[in-house]
Enzyme design. Sequence first.
Site, PDB file in Angstrom:
ATOM      1  N   HIS A  68      18.966  -5.207  22.471  1.00 37.71           N
ATOM      2  CA  HIS A  68      18.778  -6.726  22.229  1.00 37.71           C
ATOM      3  C   HIS A  68      19.219  -7.297  20.863  1.00 37.71           C
ATOM      4  O   HIS A  68      18.114  -7.204  20.075  1.00 37.71           O
ATOM      5  CB  HIS A  68      17.491  -7.172  22.698  1.00 37.71           C
ATOM      6  N   HIS A 113      21.206 -10.237  18.309  1.00 39.47           N
ATOM      7  CA  HIS A 113      22.056 -11.223  18.166  1.00 39.47           C
ATOM      8  C   HIS A 113      22.903 -11.208  16.722  1.00 39.47           C
ATOM      9  O   HIS A 113      22.364 -11.418  15.710  1.00 39.47           O
ATOM     10  CB  HIS A 113      21.134 -12.431  18.134  1.00 39.47           C
ATOM     11  N   HIS A 153      16.409 -13.341  30.531  1.00 43.72           N
ATOM     12  CA  HIS A 153      15.561 -13.943  29.432  1.00 43.72           C
ATOM     13  C   HIS A 153      14.566 -14.620  30.440  1.00 43.72           C
ATOM     14  O   HIS A 153      15.080 -15.946  31.093  1.00 43.72           O
ATOM     15  CB  HIS A 153      16.290 -14.589  28.612  1.00 43.72           C
ATOM     16  N   ASP A 206      15.250  -7.682  19.945  1.00 42.93           N
ATOM     17  CA  ASP A 206      15.547  -9.271  19.752  1.00 42.93           C
ATOM     18  C   ASP A 206      15.765  -9.673  18.259  1.00 42.93           C
ATOM     19  O   ASP A 206      15.340 -10.624  18.144  1.00 42.93           O
ATOM     20  CB  ASP A 206      14.551 -10.080  20.684  1.00 42.93           C
ATOM     21  N   PHE A 240      13.965 -20.755  17.322  1.00 47.79           N
ATOM     22  CA  PHE A 240      12.909 -19.435  17.897  1.00 47.79           C
ATOM     23  C   PHE A 240      13.616 -18.160  17.395  1.00 47.79           C
ATOM     24  O   PHE A 240      14.816 -18.195  17.360  1.00 47.79           O
ATOM     25  CB  PHE A 240      12.749 -19.701  19.313  1.00 47.79           C
TER      26      PHE A 240
END
Length: 421
Positions: free
Chosen positions: A59, A61, A177, A303, A321
């Site tokens: 996870h 980004h 999600h 994440d 977020f």
Amino acid sequence: MPMDFLYKGARVIDPVNAVDEIRDIAVHNGIFARPDELVEPTIVNVSGKVLCPGFTDVHVHLRDPGQLHKETLETGTDAAAAGGFTSILAMPNTIPPMDTPERIAELMQRAVSAPVRVYQSACLTKGRDGLEMSDLEALAKAGVPAFSDDGSTPQQAGLMRQIMEKAATLNIPVIDHCEDKSLSAGGVMHAGECAKRLGFKGQPRSAEELIVARDIMLAAETGCRLHLQHLSSKGSVAMLRSAKAMGIPVSGEATPHHLLLTDKAVENFGPNAKMAPPLREEEDRQALIEAICDGTISMIATDHAPHTQQEKAKGMENAPFGIVGIEVAIPLCLTELYGKDLITLQKLVSLFTAGPRELLKLPLGAMNYGERADMTLLDLEQDFAVNTLDFLSKGRNCPYHGWSCKGKAYSILNGIYNSSF
Ligand SMILES: [Zn+2]
């Protein structure tokens, strides 16, 4: 450059084989070998350290393409390597989103020279807008190991069912999600006492739990492999546990922040404790810890979500977020979970290796003769103070600056990037 290595004296932890012992590890041309097969090996003394299969984070980004001011393929993968990971799964909520085979191929081509192995997930829906299914078959042919609309999920159950039926025929997992936007809308933290006291609108547990329940039912009906991302609530954990007991093909992940922090962190850290789903209460945190120990949750994933300091300076209501975590996940979990006797070292290693690798149908990381030698080397004794200014990631947005840790990833050994040798 020598191709053969003999790593001497490490404590080897190989969860797949239930190994936890001091032994030497021989590597010939990047493959686990017998010591007598090595040709003029480089001898590396790693006594006092722990040698494990390569850690995998499902996870991440990378913000690439489209938001290179937040992160790039290069900075994100350098951060992953520095944090002790040898493989990552990148999320598809880039700009433009990863919803065509061409975009997947372009990223994968650039990722060939990265210091870690990069897997790229593809969108469930076109434009990641939650309205129309992507060409999942074409994306599967492009080699993606997972589908996800991370950041959101299709709000219409009928569309999600159609997607899961298709993904089931392709035998590719849907990574979910779980957030019902009609319940989370406007909420910037967990809906609880703390939000009331601070005067912020909250997101109730039901915003997550409704989608967890919906998609478990759809997984049962369609046979699609379903993976529940960043679970935050005790109710979600209970549903995952009972779904697994019923034989439904579902897995779940926990993030270090949901395992370590509660909504009270918002009082101290403000937007650096703002993420989706939000940090919840102590009873939720305890349920997550129980779930990683009993196998209900089979992986820890970071994440890792970089944002700029200017964005995070906009205050709780306007800041985006997400927090970064790939460079501190291992030290934090070693210190706060293993170091506090909440979990065994073997189990913790499994949550970063076999658990996530099983999701992606990768070799599980058994340190067996003939397998690829992809390893993470831990130093359990090293004192380490988190300094976000040292991050290789462009993101500094996390609540851990100044935290004291004992133990960290010393290096990764994956034939691409041997950071300490
Ligand atoms: Zn997410």
